[in-house]
Design a protein around this motif. Structure first.
Motif, PDB file in Angstrom:
ATOM      1  N   ASN A  55       0.757  -1.245   0.000  1.00 34.22           N
ATOM      2  CA  ASN A  55       0.000   0.000   0.000  1.00 34.22           C
ATOM      3  C   ASN A  55       0.784   1.291   0.000  1.00 34.22           C
ATOM      4  O   ASN A  55       0.235   2.338  -0.295  1.00 34.22           O
ATOM      5  N   ASP A  76      -6.398   3.619   5.000  1.00 35.20           N
ATOM      6  CA  ASP A  76      -6.396   2.692   3.874  1.00 35.20           C
ATOM      7  C   ASP A  76      -6.049   1.289   4.338  1.00 35.20           C
ATOM      8  O   ASP A  76      -5.344   1.081   5.314  1.00 35.20           O
ATOM      9  N   GLN A  77      -6.590   0.333   3.617  1.00 38.94           N
ATOM     10  CA  GLN A  77      -6.491  -1.036   4.094  1.00 38.94           C
ATOM     11  C   GLN A  77      -5.734  -1.939   3.143  1.00 38.94           C
ATOM     12  O   GLN A  77      -5.626  -1.680   1.953  1.00 38.94           O
ATOM     13  N   ASN A  97      -6.256  -5.525  -4.122  1.00 43.92           N
ATOM     14  CA  ASN A  97      -5.734  -5.001  -2.864  1.00 43.92           C
ATOM     15  C   ASN A  97      -4.732  -5.981  -2.253  1.00 43.92           C
ATOM     16  O   ASN A  97      -3.637  -5.596  -1.828  1.00 43.92           O
TER      17      ASN A  97
END
Lengths: 252, 252
Positions: free
Chosen positions: A165, B88-89, B204
DNA sequence: CGCCTAATTGACTCAAGTCAAATTCTGTGG
DNA sequence: CCACAGAATTTGACTTGAGTCAATTAGGCG
């Protein structure tokens, strides 16, 4: 090679010299559960095979080596890295005194990564089957061990967050912040320490190139957040670094 | 809420109904050590609090929740994700039947991630302190538990390798290959299965965007390596996918 | 049927990588 | 103590893989 490995407990007078006993180790607060009884400490000392010196750039173990022991770092620093079939490697962690190496090998009884000393180091060899033998009789020790494995899982999860991320600048700030807090826990300065690893190893760990690390160091230096001279590092604005790591601050 | 939580063992005739006993569970080969004695199996059944249904899109636990139980997935799929201070993940994993959830919470007694059901699912709640109580008397169970924690560490290390070193195409091939082999172990088809997660969740997890995942699916489809229709997936050339994952093959 | 969400596709951008050259360190031997 | 070879690091110029933004399209469901 193995000093006193008493099957039946050795008499107190014959036990290992002070310098190699857990109770005398400066890391036992991190390595062992708090409030372990003197007698239990002795039993632990008895199963610890030996203290092994690991010279700089030397392997403690390699991928595929059979697993029989865990290693507690007494002194020094290590890196672990994975190697994929294709040959390229990923540094999976940097470990320092008081941390445990080898836990990833329990499941298959083979090591899954290489562990290499970043400087002249020393570890305690802990035969795992004997340790498991003690667990039944020393629940606090077992619980502590579970906490250490769990902590390793948590640590890896935050690296996943970092790699999945974060932008380069965040990753590097998070890295510095992490080192800082670990030195702090060990009673060292949280703002002034040496990097024991090369820029290349840092880059590999963070999923960046050596050039990027170099540029980030320069950028942070220009901002006045750090002072660098070779491997010597001083954090002048730890708060800023934390903010960058958290993503609430950039450095554009 | 908790059915038979016998402090003193319940008489055999009163024990839990068949469908909720470990010995009757289709996942016990993955979840439990092999060769556990019948009596030990019973004792285990007695500490398992209850079987909890977790409807789709529902949290099993959240970051910060106090940790008291581990969860063994009986049925269904979950995802876990970390959330950083900034909000955010990062999806840290997808879990399926027979896998254990919650091990990262042991160290601080608080959960470090959210666990969410991807479909209607069912878990066994395992009160951790009671489980630790059993360990002293059931060494094979303890050893199996250590193997599961160790396996989780290893799994996360390979995700680090993936996120730190691989190109988009490799990551996605590795992801598909990994699902394939996990279904295979569970007795399902290794070449034909449903994706239980959205493209966004896959992206993700892999440190990519949803658009990239979509493009990769299209690319692999065009090469004739897979067949996709919504969530239904068929691997037509698993060997190619493995080669791409290993980095010995590209798809340019 | 129509609304809402998920997925796909295309055009364009940019953060970090690659390549290359210059500089600084480190350690060794004379 | 100095010189020098090799390694590590820094810096700049350029490239590129994956991201961003935007517009469609397809599915799922009340």
């Amino acid at each position: 090679m193995i000093p006193i490995l008493a099957q039946s407990p050795a008499p107190t007078s014959h036990r290992q010299e002070m310098s190699t006993r857990c109770s005398a180790c400066s890391m036992h607060q991190i390595c062992l559960p708090t409030g372990l009884k003197e007698a239990d400490m002795d039993r632990l000392d008895q199963i610890i095979g030996r203290r092994r010196k690991v010279p700089r750039d030397t392997h403690l173990y390699r991928v595929g080596d059979p697993f029989t022991k865990l290693y507690a770092i007494r002194l020094g620093h290590f890196k672990t890295h994975q190697v994929n079939p294709n040959g390229d490697q990923q540094v999976t962690g940097f470990q320092m005194a008081g941390e445990l190496l080898g836990m990833d090998a329990i499941s298959t009884e083979r090591h899954h990564c290489d562990a290499i000393a970043l400087e002249d180091s020393e570890v305690c060899e802990i035969p795992f089957s004997r340790l498991e033998g003690l667990f039944g009789e020393m629940p606090p020790l077992l619980h502590h061990f579970h906490r250490m494995m769990s902590q390793e899982i948590t640590r890896e999860q935050s690296v996943m967050l970092l790699l999945g991320n974060m932008r380069a600048e965040q990753r590097f700030a998070a890295f510095l912040t992490n080192l800082s807090s670990r030195y702090s826990v060990r009673g060292y300065s949280s703002t002034s320490f040496q990097l024991r690893m090369t820029r290349e190893e840092i880059g590999n760990y963070l999923g960046l190139t050596i050039e990027s690390i170099s540029r980030l160091l320069s950028k942070f230096k220009k901002r006045g957040w750090i002072k660098v001279s070779n491997r010597d590092l001083e954090l002048l604005e730890p708060g800023m670094l934390k903010a960058v790591a958290a993503g609430t601050q950039t450095c554009a």
